[in-house]
Design a protein around this motif. Structure first.
Motif, PDB file in Angstrom:
ATOM      1  N   PHE A 359      65.620  75.046  58.661  1.00 13.70           N
ATOM      2  CA  PHE A 359      65.823  73.899  59.547  1.00 13.70           C
ATOM      3  C   PHE A 359      66.158  74.340  60.971  1.00 13.70           C
ATOM      4  CE2 PHE A 359      66.489  71.715  55.402  1.00 13.70           C
ATOM      5  CZ  PHE A 359      65.408  70.864  55.524  1.00 13.70           C
ATOM      6  N   ALA A 360      66.920  75.424  61.103  1.00 14.75           N
ATOM      7  CA  ALA A 360      67.234  75.939  62.434  1.00 14.75           C
ATOM      8  C   ALA A 360      65.941  76.393  63.135  1.00 14.75           C
ATOM      9  CB  ALA A 360      68.220  77.099  62.328  1.00 14.75           C
ATOM     10  N   GLN A 361      65.068  77.058  62.364  1.00 15.26           N
ATOM     11  CA  GLN A 361      63.807  77.535  62.956  1.00 15.26           C
ATOM     12  C   GLN A 361      62.878  76.372  63.303  1.00 15.26           C
ATOM     13  OE1 GLN A 361      61.663  80.784  61.280  1.00 15.26           O
ATOM     14  NE2 GLN A 361      63.482  81.671  60.340  1.00 15.26           N
ATOM     15  N   LEU A 362      62.903  75.356  62.424  1.00 17.07           N
ATOM     16  CA  LEU A 362      62.058  74.180  62.681  1.00 17.07           C
ATOM     17  C   LEU A 362      62.499  73.522  63.993  1.00 17.07           C
ATOM     18  CD1 LEU A 362      59.769  72.482  61.393  1.00 17.07           C
ATOM     19  CD2 LEU A 362      61.522  71.082  60.307  1.00 17.07           C
ATOM     20  N   ALA A 363      63.829  73.357  64.140  1.00 16.89           N
ATOM     21  CA  ALA A 363      64.347  72.720  65.353  1.00 16.89           C
ATOM     22  C   ALA A 363      64.006  73.555  66.586  1.00 16.89           C
ATOM     23  CB  ALA A 363      65.857  72.536  65.225  1.00 16.89           C
ATOM     24  N   SER A 364      64.100  74.878  66.457  1.00 20.00           N
ATOM     25  CA  SER A 364      63.851  75.669  67.665  1.00 20.00           C
ATOM     26  C   SER A 364      62.353  75.642  68.005  1.00 20.00           C
ATOM     27  CB  SER A 364      64.454  77.072  67.551  1.00 20.00           C
ATOM     28  OG  SER A 364      63.535  77.939  66.998  1.00 20.00           O
ATOM     29  N   HIS A 365      61.494  75.557  66.963  1.00 18.97           N
ATOM     30  CA  HIS A 365      60.051  75.395  67.228  1.00 18.97           C
ATOM     31  C   HIS A 365      59.801  74.072  67.948  1.00 18.97           C
ATOM     32  CE1 HIS A 365      55.745  75.697  66.627  1.00 18.97           C
ATOM     33  NE2 HIS A 365      55.738  74.562  65.944  1.00 18.97           N
ATOM     34  N   TRP A 366      60.444  73.023  67.473  1.00 23.86           N
ATOM     35  CA  TRP A 366      60.243  71.713  68.095  1.00 23.86           C
ATOM     36  C   TRP A 366      60.756  71.711  69.535  1.00 23.86           C
ATOM     37  CZ3 TRP A 366      62.218  68.006  63.591  1.00 23.86           C
ATOM     38  CH2 TRP A 366      61.254  67.986  62.586  1.00 23.86           C
ATOM     39  N   LYS A 367      61.939  72.364  69.744  1.00 30.76           N
ATOM     40  CA  LYS A 367      62.509  72.349  71.102  1.00 30.76           C
ATOM     41  C   LYS A 367      61.595  73.079  72.083  1.00 30.76           C
ATOM     42  CE  LYS A 367      66.780  73.065  69.450  1.00 30.76           C
ATOM     43  NZ  LYS A 367      68.011  73.845  69.530  1.00 30.76           N
ATOM     44  N   LYS A 368      60.924  74.126  71.573  1.00 29.78           N
ATOM     45  CA  LYS A 368      60.013  74.884  72.451  1.00 29.78           C
ATOM     46  C   LYS A 368      58.712  74.137  72.699  1.00 29.78           C
ATOM     47  CE  LYS A 368      61.169  79.548  71.403  1.00 29.78           C
ATOM     48  NZ  LYS A 368      61.079  80.041  70.057  1.00 29.78           N
TER      49      LYS A 368
END
Ligand SMILES: C[S@@+](CC[C@H](N)C(=O)[O-])C[C@H]1O[C@@H](n2cnc3c(N)ncnc32)[C@H](O)[C@@H]1O
Length: 429
Positions: A359-368
């Motif tokens: 979930f942390a990686q998903l959020a950081s992908h979305w933020k980018k």
């Protein structure tokens, strides 16, 4: 259904729905042109549609069955009153003119739901209702109808609470989440009615201003297919049959039913907005594609097998809508390798700490890559926002069967996170 509301004496339909969905269902029904002029009243566990006369009820029931994405069933109350025991239930059922509903050559089934009922046995309550119908028919014709638990001509539903009983004819038959297109299911599919409730809670109606929709963890494709049908103006009940089609009180209006269906078919149009979907598992994307084909929206959904952690943004703006893999039911898969095979994907995230990492990686992908998008994520885990290191701007309580969930809204704002905390908000209706 409200046995004692001020309008209870009027002819009515009761449409049960998931807990928390009542205002969304009321809103959906108010938007149906065929229901103009009726009074639509949200109630606990469903919505009541009041008509002016009994003659209107069959047509209203037809429209509700065909058009509602959120209702579980369309129930026609035929008797209600106070009860203390099974004798009272028998007497209540005898107040109905059953020969207007069923002949001895037809079949029936009685289901019972209860809340705080003093009854010892709901099976016995069902038996007494069945006896009342059969006795009424035997007295009128000399013969009794029989029971068919699989495909009855007249499905009845008795609801009992602490003091009151309501007896309904179920005009839907099979529950309305069974739209008739989902043969391929996968491991943890959402009910179609819940997928539709997620879209409704987000206010996504497939209008140009709602923009593109993407489910990057689509599983059997339920959210994307519901969205694509909305975008194409396809009525949810267009591909299935309903119990009312075999019921005597509907016979006079069956020619109109054919016209209603024809009109619904004529309304189908090219998609108003693009819908995108994908899953890390090729098997699931394949299932979803086949389901979309059956639902008449294969052309309206762009499917891609791939890892959500790497999925390129398909449009500048849009709505992400998903129920991601969760805990013991389904572990997140993939380590960022797009198109990973099912096996190598399974060797990736396996739940627990890895799940939080996903979930942390998903959020950081979305933020980018997804700045300007709005994400709506359904999860039973209240800690999801902290796992994603995102602050939700809304939190809508919804039930996935018996599991209490939240639909979290995240506004994906460039570089920074929203700092405003949300409290649970009832779904806007
Ligand atoms: C809870 S299911 C979604 C169910 C879906 N809403 C439906 O109605 O069928 C979660 C899905 O996420 C997929 N998934 C797991 N990890 C993924 C990843 N890294 N990228 C894309 N999909 C993933 C799983 O294969 C599974 O189909």
């Amino acid at each position: 259904m409200p046995a004692r509301s001020e309008t209870a004496a009027l002819p009515a339909l009761f449409l049960p729905c998931g807990q928390g969905v009542e205002p969304l269902l009321a809103d959906e029904l108010k938007r149906l042109p065929a229901l103009a002029g009726t009074t639509i009243e949200p109630w606990r566990g469903g919505v009541v549609v009041h008509a002016d006369t009994v003659d209107q009820v069959p047509l209203l029931a037809m429209h509700c069955n065909l058009e509602s994405r959120l209702a579980q069933r369309v129930l026609w109350p035929v008797a209600f009153g106070e009860y203390r025991n099974e004798h009272d239930l028998y007497a209540l059922a005898r107040t109905v003119d059953w020969s207007a509903w069923i002949t001895p050559r037809e079949t029936l089934k009685v289901d019972v739901t209860a809340a705080r009922s003093p009854l010892q046995s709901l099976n016995f309550a069902a038996l007494r209702i069945k006896d009342a119908v059969c006795d009424a028919l035997r007295e009128a014709t000399g013969e009794r109808p029989s029971v068919d638990t699989r495909r009855p001509d007249i499905p009845l539903l008795l609801h009992v609470d602490a003091t009151d009983a309501t007896l309904y004819v179920d005009t839907s038959g099979e529950a309305l989440f069974k739209r008739g297109w989902r043969d391929d299911k996968g491991e943890a599919p959402l009910k179609e009615t819940l997928a539709a409730a997620m879209l409704a809670a987000a206010g996504w109606q497939g209008r140009a201003e709602d923009g593109a929709l993407l489910d990057p963890c689509c599983g059997a494709g339920t959210i994307a297919i519901e969205a694509a049908q909305i975008a194409c103006g396809i009525a949810p009940g267009l591909q299935r049959r309903f119990a009312f089609e075999r019921m005597a009180p509907f016979r006079a209006v069956l020619p109109q039913w054919q016209q209603i269906k024809q009109a619904a078919k004529a309304r189908v149009h090219a998609p108003t907005v693009p819908v995108f979907a994908g899953d890390v598992s090729f098997r699931m994307t394949d299932f979803a594609t086949r389901n979309a084909e059956r639902a008449g929206v294969r052309h309206a959904i762009d499917f891609k097998t791939g890892d959500a952690l790497q999925r390129p943004v398909p449009r500048e703006r849009g709505t992400l809508m998903l129920n991601p893999p969760y805990g013991e039911r389904i572990a997140p898969k993939g380590r960022g390798q797009a198109g990973a095979s099912d096996r190598s994907a399974r060797e990736g995230f396996e739940g627990g700490a890895e799940s939080a990492d996903f979930f942390a990686q998903l959020a950081s992908h979305w933020k980018k890559h997804y700045t300007g998008w709005t994400a709506w994520v359904l999860s039973p885990d209240a800690k999801l926002p902290s796992q994603m290191r995102l602050k939700e701007s809304r939190r809508v309580p919804l039930w996935n069967g018996p599991i209490e969930c939240r639909l979290f809204r995240f506004d994906l704002i460039a570089g920074s996170l929203r700092r405003t905390a949300a409290s649970d908000t009832p779904p806007a209706g």
